[in-house]
Write a protein that holds these residues in place. Structure first.
Motif, PDB file in Angstrom:
ATOM      1  N   CYS A   1      58.266  29.170  43.383  1.00  0.00           N
ATOM      2  CA  CYS A   1      56.860  29.262  43.752  1.00  0.00           C
ATOM      3  C   CYS A   1      56.011  29.322  42.492  1.00  0.00           C
ATOM      4  CB  CYS A   1      56.620  30.503  44.633  1.00  0.00           C
ATOM      5  SG  CYS A   1      54.885  30.721  45.118  1.00  0.00           S
ATOM      6  N   GLN A   2      55.229  28.293  42.252  1.00  0.00           N
ATOM      7  CA  GLN A   2      54.328  28.263  41.113  1.00  0.00           C
ATOM      8  C   GLN A   2      52.887  28.266  41.598  1.00  0.00           C
ATOM      9  OE1 GLN A   2      55.677  24.791  38.832  1.00  0.00           O
ATOM     10  NE2 GLN A   2      56.749  26.191  37.459  1.00  0.00           N
ATOM     11  N   GLN A   3      52.001  28.718  40.718  1.00  0.00           N
ATOM     12  CA  GLN A   3      50.593  28.805  41.083  1.00  0.00           C
ATOM     13  C   GLN A   3      49.743  28.129  40.026  1.00  0.00           C
ATOM     14  OE1 GLN A   3      49.563  32.897  41.742  1.00  0.00           O
ATOM     15  NE2 GLN A   3      50.588  33.012  43.723  1.00  0.00           N
ATOM     16  N   SER A   4      48.565  27.717  40.465  1.00  0.00           N
ATOM     17  CA  SER A   4      47.623  27.116  39.534  1.00  0.00           C
ATOM     18  C   SER A   4      46.894  28.205  38.764  1.00  0.00           C
ATOM     19  CB  SER A   4      46.626  26.234  40.282  1.00  0.00           C
ATOM     20  OG  SER A   4      45.815  27.029  41.145  1.00  0.00           O
ATOM     21  N   LEU A   5      46.196  27.783  37.733  1.00  0.00           N
ATOM     22  CA  LEU A   5      45.448  28.726  36.907  1.00  0.00           C
ATOM     23  C   LEU A   5      44.336  29.405  37.698  1.00  0.00           C
ATOM     24  CD1 LEU A   5      45.254  29.787  33.995  1.00  0.00           C
ATOM     25  CD2 LEU A   5      43.712  27.889  33.482  1.00  0.00           C
ATOM     26  N   SER A   6      43.671  28.657  38.558  1.00  0.00           N
ATOM     27  CA  SER A   6      42.579  29.244  39.345  1.00  0.00           C
ATOM     28  C   SER A   6      43.098  30.237  40.383  1.00  0.00           C
ATOM     29  CB  SER A   6      41.788  28.124  40.036  1.00  0.00           C
ATOM     30  OG  SER A   6      42.643  27.358  40.875  1.00  0.00           O
ATOM     31  N   GLN A   7      44.288  29.975  40.956  1.00  0.00           N
ATOM     32  CA  GLN A   7      44.851  30.921  41.924  1.00  0.00           C
ATOM     33  C   GLN A   7      45.160  32.259  41.267  1.00  0.00           C
ATOM     34  OE1 GLN A   7      48.083  28.315  43.246  1.00  0.00           O
ATOM     35  NE2 GLN A   7      47.249  28.371  45.333  1.00  0.00           N
ATOM     36  N   VAL A   8      45.767  32.229  40.094  1.00  0.00           N
ATOM     37  CA  VAL A   8      46.083  33.459  39.375  1.00  0.00           C
ATOM     38  C   VAL A   8      44.796  34.179  38.980  1.00  0.00           C
ATOM     39  CG1 VAL A   8      47.170  34.405  37.296  1.00  0.00           C
ATOM     40  CG2 VAL A   8      48.289  32.555  38.549  1.00  0.00           C
ATOM     41  N   ALA A   9      43.802  33.426  38.514  1.00  0.00           N
ATOM     42  CA  ALA A   9      42.535  34.035  38.111  1.00  0.00           C
ATOM     43  C   ALA A   9      41.847  34.701  39.305  1.00  0.00           C
ATOM     44  CB  ALA A   9      41.625  32.984  37.492  1.00  0.00           C
ATOM     45  N   ASP A  10      41.853  34.054  40.477  1.00  0.00           N
ATOM     46  CA  ASP A  10      41.215  34.641  41.665  1.00  0.00           C
ATOM     47  C   ASP A  10      41.889  35.946  42.061  1.00  0.00           C
ATOM     48  OD1 ASP A  10      39.442  32.538  41.747  1.00  0.00           O
ATOM     49  OD2 ASP A  10      40.630  31.366  43.188  1.00  0.00           O
ATOM     50  N   GLU A  11      43.228  35.980  42.008  1.00  0.00           N
ATOM     51  CA  GLU A  11      43.943  37.205  42.384  1.00  0.00           C
ATOM     52  C   GLU A  11      43.631  38.345  41.415  1.00  0.00           C
ATOM     53  OE1 GLU A  11      48.061  36.341  42.630  1.00  0.00           O
ATOM     54  OE2 GLU A  11      47.872  34.901  44.291  1.00  0.00           O
ATOM     55  N   LEU A  12      43.598  38.043  40.125  1.00  0.00           N
ATOM     56  CA  LEU A  12      43.336  39.096  39.150  1.00  0.00           C
ATOM     57  C   LEU A  12      41.884  39.558  39.195  1.00  0.00           C
ATOM     58  CD1 LEU A  12      45.421  37.844  36.109  1.00  0.00           C
ATOM     59  CD2 LEU A  12      45.854  39.856  37.505  1.00  0.00           C
ATOM     60  N   LEU A  13      40.951  38.660  39.425  1.00  0.00           N
ATOM     61  CA  LEU A  13      39.546  39.068  39.520  1.00  0.00           C
ATOM     62  C   LEU A  13      39.313  39.972  40.725  1.00  0.00           C
ATOM     63  CD1 LEU A  13      37.696  35.756  38.566  1.00  0.00           C
ATOM     64  CD2 LEU A  13      37.900  37.843  37.211  1.00  0.00           C
ATOM     65  N   GLU A  14      40.072  39.728  41.782  1.00  0.00           N
ATOM     66  CA  GLU A  14      39.961  40.591  42.958  1.00  0.00           C
ATOM     67  C   GLU A  14      40.422  42.013  42.635  1.00  0.00           C
ATOM     68  OE1 GLU A  14      41.740  40.749  47.523  1.00  0.00           O
ATOM     69  OE2 GLU A  14      41.803  38.883  46.379  1.00  0.00           O
ATOM     70  N   VAL A  15      41.404  42.117  41.734  1.00  0.00           N
ATOM     71  CA  VAL A  15      41.905  43.435  41.339  1.00  0.00           C
ATOM     72  C   VAL A  15      40.969  44.104  40.339  1.00  0.00           C
ATOM     73  CG1 VAL A  15      43.816  44.642  40.234  1.00  0.00           C
ATOM     74  CG2 VAL A  15      44.291  42.763  41.815  1.00  0.00           C
ATOM     75  N   TRP A  16      40.458  43.330  39.370  1.00  0.00           N
ATOM     76  CA  TRP A  16      39.728  43.918  38.245  1.00  0.00           C
ATOM     77  C   TRP A  16      38.209  43.945  38.415  1.00  0.00           C
ATOM     78  CZ3 TRP A  16      41.556  46.814  34.518  1.00  0.00           C
ATOM     79  CH2 TRP A  16      42.918  46.759  34.249  1.00  0.00           C
ATOM     80  N   ARG A  17      37.681  43.277  39.416  1.00  0.00           N
ATOM     81  CA  ARG A  17      36.230  43.252  39.574  1.00  0.00           C
ATOM     82  C   ARG A  17      35.662  44.654  39.779  1.00  0.00           C
ATOM     83  NH1 ARG A  17      32.791  39.293  40.418  1.00  0.00           N
ATOM     84  NH2 ARG A  17      34.500  37.816  40.819  1.00  0.00           N
ATOM     85  N   GLN A  18      36.296  45.427  40.656  1.00  0.00           N
ATOM     86  CA  GLN A  18      35.763  46.758  40.959  1.00  0.00           C
ATOM     87  C   GLN A  18      35.794  47.692  39.749  1.00  0.00           C
ATOM     88  OE1 GLN A  18      37.587  48.634  44.345  1.00  0.00           O
ATOM     89  NE2 GLN A  18      36.539  50.590  44.011  1.00  0.00           N
ATOM     90  N   PRO A  19      36.938  47.867  39.033  1.00  0.00           N
ATOM     91  CA  PRO A  19      36.920  48.767  37.876  1.00  0.00           C
ATOM     92  C   PRO A  19      35.983  48.291  36.767  1.00  0.00           C
ATOM     93  CG  PRO A  19      39.009  47.610  38.010  1.00  0.00           C
ATOM     94  CD  PRO A  19      38.301  47.368  39.303  1.00  0.00           C
ATOM     95  N   ILE A  20      35.840  46.983  36.600  1.00  0.00           N
ATOM     96  CA  ILE A  20      34.932  46.481  35.566  1.00  0.00           C
ATOM     97  C   ILE A  20      33.489  46.798  35.925  1.00  0.00           C
ATOM     98  CG2 ILE A  20      34.020  44.362  34.520  1.00  0.00           C
ATOM     99  CD1 ILE A  20      36.844  43.245  34.543  1.00  0.00           C
ATOM    100  N   GLU A  21      33.113  46.538  37.183  1.00  0.00           N
ATOM    101  CA  GLU A  21      31.735  46.797  37.589  1.00  0.00           C
ATOM    102  C   GLU A  21      31.447  48.287  37.695  1.00  0.00           C
ATOM    103  OE1 GLU A  21      31.280  44.597  41.175  1.00  0.00           O
ATOM    104  OE2 GLU A  21      31.040  42.649  40.153  1.00  0.00           O
ATOM    105  N   GLU A  22      32.462  49.095  38.072  1.00  0.00           N
ATOM    106  CA  GLU A  22      32.258  50.544  38.112  1.00  0.00           C
ATOM    107  C   GLU A  22      31.973  51.112  36.722  1.00  0.00           C
ATOM    108  OE1 GLU A  22      35.724  52.183  39.880  1.00  0.00           O
ATOM    109  OE2 GLU A  22      35.090  51.790  41.954  1.00  0.00           O
ATOM    110  N   LYS A  23      32.436  50.431  35.682  1.00  0.00           N
ATOM    111  CA  LYS A  23      32.188  50.862  34.308  1.00  0.00           C
ATOM    112  C   LYS A  23      30.823  50.405  33.805  1.00  0.00           C
ATOM    113  CE  LYS A  23      34.775  51.245  29.947  1.00  0.00           C
ATOM    114  NZ  LYS A  23      35.939  50.789  29.164  1.00  0.00           N
ATOM    115  N   GLY A  24      30.096  49.675  34.657  1.00  0.00           N
ATOM    116  CA  GLY A  24      28.777  49.199  34.271  1.00  0.00           C
ATOM    117  C   GLY A  24      28.792  47.908  33.495  1.00  0.00           C
ATOM    118  N   LEU A  25      29.892  47.171  33.539  1.00  0.00           N
ATOM    119  CA  LEU A  25      30.012  45.917  32.811  1.00  0.00           C
ATOM    120  C   LEU A  25      29.765  44.737  33.737  1.00  0.00           C
ATOM    121  CD1 LEU A  25      33.297  46.706  30.830  1.00  0.00           C
ATOM    122  CD2 LEU A  25      30.952  47.002  30.048  1.00  0.00           C
TER     123      LEU A  25
END
Length: 421
Positions: A283-307
Motif C-alpha cells: 500500500c503506497q500513498q501519494s504526497l498529498s494523501q500523506v500531507a492531508d493526514e498529517l495536517l489533520e493531526v497537526w492543525r489543532q496543536p499548531i493553531e492552539e499555539k497561536g500559529l
C-alpha cells in the motif's frame, strides 16, 4: 606524499625494482669485468708485440703509416721512430695516453739501457665497448619490461584468490544463514586463514542480525498492543461529555503522543528490516494523501499555539511512496517547526518531487546546521522537550530511501527544510 597503490600494483613494482637491481648489478659487473680484462689482455698483447718486434733483425725498417693501428718508438731512434716529448717521461709498464683527439694504449720496456715504446690505437676497443654498452643497455631494458610483464602475470595469479574472497565477502548474500562457508574453497594458507576469519566474523554478524530480528518481532508484538489501548482510551475519554476543558487538553496531548509513538515504532521496525531497500510496501500513498493526514493531526496543536498553518498543495505531484516512512519524515519536520516556533507561521509546500517545511521560529545558527542531523543534537538546548533524535531519524530515512534533505535559513529568522523524493 603518500601514494597509495593496490596490492597487485605493489607486487609488480617490487618485482620490477628487484629485477632492475639484479640486472643493473649484472650490467655493472659486466662493464667492470670487461674493462679489467680488456686492460689486462691489452697489456699482455702489447708486451708480446713489442717483444716480437725487438726480436727482428732490423727494427729500423719500421715505418709509420696511417692505416697502422700501432706506433713504435725507441730511445735513439731517428725520424718517425724518435721518442717524442710526451713519451720521454713514461716509466716501463702499461699506460694510457691521449694524443690530440686520439687515445692510445702504451707499453714501455727497457732493454740494454734503451727504452722501447709501442702504442696501440684505442678506437677499435672503444667501438667494441660502445657495442657492448648498447647490448647490455638493451638487455637491461628488456629485462625490466619482461619483469613487469611477468610481475603482472604472477600478481594476477597470486591476487586471484584474494580478489575472489573480497568479492564473496562484499556480496550481500554472505550474511544470510544459507550462505556457504568461505574457508572451504581455499587452501590452508594465508588466504585460507583470512577466509576463516571472515567466516567467524560473518557468523557473529549473522547471530547479531538474528537477535535483531527476534528483538524487532518482540517489539512489534509488545508495543503495538499497549499503544492501541492508549489510543482507544484517549478516544473514549475525549468522547466523554463530562470531561472539562483542561482534562480534555491533556488527553488530547496524550493522544497525539501515542500517535507519534505508534508512528515511530512502525518507522523503526521498518528501518530495522534488511529488505527495506529491496521491496516496496503493498500500500503506497501519494504526497498529498500523506500531507492531508498529517495536517489533520497537526492543525489543532499548531493553531492552539497561536500559529498560522499554511498549506500549498501541488496537483502535479503524482509519485507514490512508502506511507510510513514519508509520514515519519514530514511529521518530524512539522513537529520540529511547531516546537521551535512561538509566533508567526508554519508552511507546508508540496512540489512535484518533494516538499518544503518552513517556519518563522528561532532558527538555527549557520555553524550548527551541519550537525543538526546528528543524533542528540538540538537547536535550542534551553527548551526542555525532545532528545534531538527527530532530525537524525529524518536523515536516516532519507538515506535509506535515497531521498535528500537540506536545511537553509529564512530571512529574517526561521528555517526551511527541503526534502527531495
Amino acid at each position: 606524499m603518500d601514494i597509495k597503490h593496490s596490492l597487485k600494483q605493489r607486487i609488480v613494482i617490487v618485482f620490477a625494482l628487484m629485477s632492475a637491481l639484479v640486472a643493473g648489478t649484472f650490467a655493472v659487473g659486466i662493464f667492470v669485468t670487461v674493462h679489467i680484462v680488456e686492460k689486462r689482455l691489452t697489456a699482455i698483447s702489447l708486451g708480446s708485440d713489442l717483444r716480437r718486434m725487438l726480436s727482428q733483425d732490423n727494427i729500423s725498417d719500421w715505418r709509420h703509416r696511417p692505416e697502422k693501428e700501432e706506433l713504435f718508438y725507441f730511445e735513439g731512434g731517428q725520424g718517425d721512430l724518435a721518442l717524442s716529448d710526451d713519451l720521454i717521461d713514461l716509466q716501463p709498464g702499461y699506460h694510457e695516453l691521449e694524443r690530440g683527439k686520439k687515445s692510445y694504449y702504451v707499453i714501455v720496456q727497457r732493454v740494454d739501457d734503451r727504452r722501447y715504446v709501442l702504442l696501440r690505437d684505442q678506437r677499435k676497443f672503444a667501438k667494441r665497448e660502445r657495442i657492448l654498452f648498447g647490448v647490455v643497455l638493451i638487455g637491461f631494458i628488456l629485462s625490466i619490461l619482461l619483469a613487469i610483464l611477468l610481475g603482472r602475470l604472477l600478481a594476477s595469479r597470486v591476487m586471484a584468490p584474494v580478489i575472489r574472497l573480497a568479492g564473496q565477502v562484499r556480496h550481500r548474500d554472505q550474511i544470510l544463514e544459507v550462505a556457504p562457508r568461505l574457508a572451504e574453497d581455499y587452501a590452508k594458507d594465508e588466504v585460507g586463514e583470512l577466509a576463516l576469519s571472515f567466516d567467524q566474523t560473518l557468523g557473529r554478524l549473522r547471530a547479531a542480525l538474528q537477535r535483531e530480528k527476534l528483538f524487532t518481532s518482540d517489539v512489534s508484538h509488545e508495543l503495538r498492543t499497549p499503544l492501541m489501548v492508549l489510543a482507544s482510551s484517549c478516544e473514549l475519554l475525549l468522547d466523554h461529555p463530562g470531561l472539562d476543558s483542561r482534562s480534555r487538553t491533556q488527553v488530547s496531548r496524550v493522544s497525539r503522543a501515542t500517535l507519534g509513538m505508534r508512528q515511530l515504532v512502525e518507522t523503526f521496525l521498518l528501518l530495522a528490516r534488511t529488505e527495506v531497500q529491496a521491496t516496496q510496501p503493498a500500500c503506497q500513498q501519494s504526497l498529498s494523501q500523506v500531507a492531508d493526514e498529517l495536517l489533520e493531526v497537526w492543525r489543532q496543536p499548531i493553531e492552539e499555539k497561536g500559529l498560522q498553518l499554511i498549506y500549498v498543495p501541488c496537483p502535479s505531484a503524482t509519485g507514490r511512496y512508502n506511507p510510513t516512512l514519508l509520514q515519519s519524515v514530514m511529521g518530524n519536520l512539522l513537529r520540529n517547526a511547531w516546537h521551535y516556533t512561538d509566533t508567526g507561521f508554519i508552511r507546508l509546500t508540496l512540489t512535484e518531487h518533494g516538499f518544503m517545511v518552513e517556519d518563522s521560529g528561532i532558527g538555527i545558527p549557520l555553524e550548527k546546521q551541519q550537525a543538526m542531523f546528528q543524533p542528540f543534537v538540538r537547536g535550542d538546548e534551553q527548551r526542555g522537550e525532545g532528545l534531538g533524535l527527530g532530525l537524525s531519524l529524518v536523515q536516516r530515512i532519507c538515506d535509506n530511501q535515497r531521498w535528500t534533505v537540506s536545511l537553509t535559513t529564512r530571512e529574517p529568522h526561521g528555517c526551511c527544510f527541503t526534502v527531495g523524493l
